[in-house]
Write a protein that holds these residues in place. Structure first.
Motif, short mmCIF file in Angstrom:
data_model
loop_
_atom_site.label_atom_id
_atom_site.label_comp_id
_atom_site.label_asym_id
_atom_site.label_seq_id
_atom_site.Cartn_x
_atom_site.Cartn_y
_atom_site.Cartn_z
N ARG A 7 -10.35 -0.87 -5.59
CA ARG A 7 -10.26 0.13 -6.60
C ARG A 7 -8.69 0.30 -7.15
O ARG A 7 -8.24 0.43 -8.20
CB ARG A 7 -10.68 1.56 -6.11
N LEU A 8 -7.77 0.61 -5.84
CA LEU A 8 -6.33 0.79 -6.28
C LEU A 8 -5.96 -0.05 -6.85
O LEU A 8 -5.00 -0.03 -7.67
CB LEU A 8 -6.03 1.22 -4.62
N TYR A 9 -6.01 -1.32 -6.47
CA TYR A 9 -5.54 -2.75 -6.99
C TYR A 9 -6.02 -2.58 -8.63
O TYR A 9 -4.80 -2.79 -9.41
CB TYR A 9 -5.97 -3.89 -6.42
N GLY A 10 -7.17 -2.41 -8.81
CA GLY A 10 -7.53 -2.30 -10.32
C GLY A 10 -6.59 -1.30 -11.09
O GLY A 10 -6.35 -1.49 -12.24
N LEU A 11 -6.67 -0.06 -10.51
CA LEU A 11 -5.92 1.09 -11.20
C LEU A 11 -4.44 0.56 -11.31
O LEU A 11 -3.79 0.71 -12.55
CB LEU A 11 -6.09 2.11 -10.21
N LEU A 12 -3.72 0.29 -10.34
CA LEU A 12 -2.29 -0.45 -10.34
C LEU A 12 -2.20 -1.37 -11.49
O LEU A 12 -1.20 -1.34 -12.42
CB LEU A 12 -1.58 -1.03 -9.09
N MET A 13 -3.12 -2.28 -11.44
CA MET A 13 -3.04 -3.46 -12.52
C MET A 13 -3.07 -2.84 -13.88
O MET A 13 -2.44 -3.33 -14.90
CB MET A 13 -4.01 -4.44 -12.33
N GLY A 14 -4.11 -2.07 -14.14
CA GLY A 14 -4.15 -1.18 -15.26
C GLY A 14 -2.95 -0.58 -15.77
O GLY A 14 -2.61 -0.61 -16.97
N ALA A 15 -2.19 0.10 -15.01
CA ALA A 15 -1.12 0.72 -15.17
C ALA A 15 0.08 -0.18 -15.73
O ALA A 15 0.75 -0.24 -16.47
CB ALA A 15 -0.62 1.31 -14.11
N ARG A 25 7.71 -5.77 4.94
CA ARG A 25 7.01 -4.42 4.99
C ARG A 25 6.55 -4.53 3.50
O ARG A 25 5.43 -4.32 3.34
CB ARG A 25 8.21 -3.29 4.84
N LEU A 26 7.23 -5.07 2.43
CA LEU A 26 6.69 -5.31 1.16
C LEU A 26 5.33 -6.24 1.30
O LEU A 26 4.40 -5.92 0.57
CB LEU A 26 7.57 -5.97 0.40
N LEU A 27 5.33 -7.17 2.10
CA LEU A 27 4.08 -8.12 2.16
C LEU A 27 2.98 -7.35 2.91
O LEU A 27 1.91 -7.35 2.40
CB LEU A 27 4.49 -9.32 2.92
N HIS A 28 3.40 -6.50 3.91
CA HIS A 28 2.10 -5.48 4.48
C HIS A 28 1.67 -4.67 3.40
O HIS A 28 0.40 -4.47 3.22
CB HIS A 28 2.71 -4.78 5.74
N LEU A 29 2.41 -4.02 2.57
CA LEU A 29 2.21 -3.01 1.58
C LEU A 29 1.36 -3.96 0.63
O LEU A 29 0.31 -3.58 0.30
CB LEU A 29 3.40 -2.66 0.76
N MET A 30 1.65 -5.06 0.30
CA MET A 30 0.79 -5.78 -0.78
C MET A 30 -0.58 -6.10 -0.01
O MET A 30 -1.51 -5.98 -0.74
CB MET A 30 1.76 -7.27 -0.86
N SER A 31 -0.69 -6.52 1.29
CA SER A 31 -1.93 -6.91 1.79
C SER A 31 -2.74 -5.61 1.99
O SER A 31 -4.06 -5.59 1.63
CB SER A 31 -1.44 -7.40 3.19
#
Ligand code: SF4
Lengths: 459, 183
Positions: A407-415, A394-400
């Motif tokens: 956009r979301l990825y960038g946001l999360l990485m910024g956090a 499930r975690l891997l699916h979430l990751m993918s």
């Protein structure tokens, strides 16, 4: 959840190995040294890569015509006076060997190295029948006396230190417990095993290569234990997996050049011995064993049957070197062991394909060019489906899902860039962060790659 | 079905005789001086090559330090069947291999095969001209039809099973020398 988890947990098993950091480090270095010797040996042969390619082709060809070559071998071997037996599985193999020993009235057997008999559990079977089996390869004798199992297919006792051996020998061979000099211990084993050789009623060996055209087979050792063991008793039983066959002796030119160089960095094993007829007045028997191999041959992991058991993939594997052979919980450890175990039973060995960094170093040293890392990757895809790994999946699916949303990825990485350096250590290094175990979690760079890239482009 | 039939049946699509088969077709490595390469490789394997015309049992024995009997398999005799206390056995090698220092030894039922491993030291007498470059040529040379048991031997018996420390003399010969004779 734990009830459904694979009984073999590589990471958990490795934890006890790595608990002794000094020893784990020694293990890593010792095997890396063997790997370097292999490199030097390989580089001294200009046609090395061509040899590997031909070996790969010969093995593929032989497997493609395996039925033909096995029958041919049987016919020719019989003509030479060799008895040939067939065993569908481990139990049949053990029964045949026991029957042959029985017919011969054998009570004491000397055995040289054979991963197949280890796979079949031959020793415990024979011992339960009151037959004394002595493993004569020094490394195997050490683990046998210790009541242990080999942790490497070429270097069975590589997980032990000389002090361990000294302790075991002091107990069983009455050596000086204070003396752990390898020369002293080897001499003691030589005397002890010489007696076993002279007393033995029968010998069991493995087979490195069986030759269809000549009806003969080859056993390779450095110690000479297969030669000495088989020379005296009137019965020699050679056990071979059905994939050990080669079309003819001509092909030995290729494989004898590859085997020892890949295994230990020697140009050839000290003894490369050819058996074609029984010794005068004696019996020579070959047991051909399937035990899942013909099934493997029909599936997508067929190529693993090309393996010549040189151990090079173990010596080079960063995970094997740092986790030890016993962590794999299978007769054969390391990359090839993980592949074979997974092909045999996904559920039990589901953790093994993950004991891999996908660095592909094994593929590059394998003398028969088995694509080990790719196979392990494929096995991961099967392994992840077991119930125990549902959370991980499930975690891997979430990751993918996240990775598909820049956009979301960038946001999360910024956090993360903001949070990580500010988190209190106890929180950051809590048991949930496996990346922080035994090492510092790397701190994120102040600016992201995408930021820098954008800036550079706009300049 | 018995085991043999079950197994061959499982391989039934693989029972056809092959039309041809892959061979190693590249030119393998070459050496300017075969006997020199042979000597270097044998030394790396813990053995030694000695160039000499003196190959009498006495002369050969002078190159070893040992206790016990000398068995010269170039002569036949009663003594060859006794197993104990063999300090040195002298055998003939058919040919050597330059790339790895191995010699092809075929007892041909003329002497018991165990002499090769029971003896503390093994001396092999070899024609200097009988050295091939690689294992490819080696296997071209062997006629298997007459063989019962034969081997390539490269140096003395050895092991590194205790902490990877090389120890010469595991079960078989502790000393091994090849005497290269002739030109
Ligand atoms: S998979 Fe390749 S490298 Fe590994 S043991 Fe087998 S032949 Fe050697």
């Amino acid at each position: 959840m734990s009830g459904r988890c694979p009984p073999v947990d590589h990471a958990k098993n490795a934890a006890s190995f790595t608990a002794d950091a000094k020893r784990a480090h020694w293990h890593d270095e010792a095997l890396w040294f063997v790997r370097q010797k292999r490199d030097r040996a390989a580089k001294s042969v200009p046609e090395w890569e061509a040899l590997r390619e031909t070996a790969e082709a010969v093995k593929a060809h032989t497997l493609k015509h395996l039925g033909y070559y096995l029958e041919r071998f049987e016919e020719r071997a019989k003509a030479n006076g060799i008895e040939v037996y067939w065993a569908r599985d481990a139990a049949e193999h053990n029964a045949i060997v026991a029957r042959l020993l029985n017919e011969h009235g054998a009570e004491r057997v000397v055995k040289s190295k054979s991963m197949l008999t280890e796979e079949c559990g031959l020793n415990p079977h024979l011992e339960s029948l009151g037959i004394e089996v002595t493993d004569t390869d020094l490394g195997e004798r050490i683990v046998q006396l210790a009541g242990d199992h080999p942790s490497h297919i070429v270097l069975p006792a590589i997980h032990m230190k000389k002090e361990d051996v000294s302790r075991i020998f002091a107990e069983h061979l009455q050596t000086d417990p204070e003396n752990s000099d390898p020369g002293y211990l080897t001499r003691a084993a030589r005397r002890h095993l010489r007696r076993k050789f002279l007393e033995a009623d029968a010998a069991i060996t493995g087979v490195n290569f069986a030759l269809a055209e000549e009806g003969a087979f080859v056993v390779c050792t450095n110690e000479g234990n297969a030669d000495l063991g088989t020379a005296l008793p009137g019965l020699h039983i050679a056990c071979m997996g059905l994939e050990k066959i080669l079309p003819s002796a001509k092909e030995l030119g290729i494989f004898t050049r590859l085997l020892a160089r890949s295994a230990t960095g020697q140009a050839i094993t000290t003894y490369t011995s050819h058996f074609r007829k029984p010794r005068p007045g004696g019996r020579l028997c070959v047991v051909i064993v399937d035990n899942g191999r013909s099934r493997l041959l029909r599936g997508e992991y067929a190529k693993t049957l090309s393996c010549i058991r040189c151990g090079a993939c173990m010596n080079t594997c960063p995970v094997y070197r740092r986790s030890g052979g016993h962590s794999y919980g299978y007769v054969i450890p390391g990359p090839i062991g993980s592949v074979l175990a997974g092909a045999r039973e996904v559920a039990t060995y589901a953790s093994l394909p993950f004991a891999c960094s996908l660095c592909a170093s094994c593929d590059n040293v394998c003398p028969v060019r088995i694509d080990l890392h790719k196979t392990l990757y494929r096995e991961r895809e099967e392994a992840i489906d077991i119930p125990c790994y549902a959370g991980k999946k499930r975690l891997l699916h979430l990751m993918s899902w996240v990775l598909q949303r820049p956009r979301l990825y960038g946001l999360l990485m910024g956090a993360m860039r903001f949070l990580l350096p500010r988190l209190p250590r106890p929180l950051l290094y809590s048991r949930f962060n496996v990346w922080g175990r035994d090492r510092e979690t790397p701190m994120p760079a102040p600016r992201s790659f995408r930021d820098l890239y954008r800036e550079r482009r706009s300049r | 079905m018995n085991a043999r039939e079950t197994i061959l049946n499982a391989l039934k699509e693989r029972r056809e005789a092959p039309a041809d088969r892959p061979l190693f077709e590249k030119e393998p490595m070459r050496f300017d001086d075969l006997s020199e390469a042979f000597a270097t490789a044998l030394e790396a394997a813990g053995g030694e090559a000695v160039e000499t015309e003196e190959v009498s049992a006495e002369a050969i024995a002078g190159h070893f330090r040992f206790e016990g009997r000398i068995l010269d398999t170039r002569e036949s005799g009663e003594a060859l069947s006794r197993r104990d206390g063999i300090g040195l056995v002298i055998v003939e090698g058919a040919f050597g291999v330059a790339e790895n220092g191995a010699v092809w030894i075929d007892p041909k039922e003329r002497y018991p095969r165990e002499l090769l491993t029971l003896a503390e030291n093994v001396a092999v007498v070899l024609k200097k001209g009988a050295i091939v470059a690689t294992m490819h040529e080696a296997y071209e040379r062997i006629d298997f039809s007459g063989i019962s048991y034969a081997l390539f031997m490269a140096g003395p018996s050895k092991t590194a099973d205790i902490e990877q420390a090389l120890v010469i003399g595991a079960h078989g010969a502790i000393g091994m020398r090849v005497f290269l004779q002739g030109r």
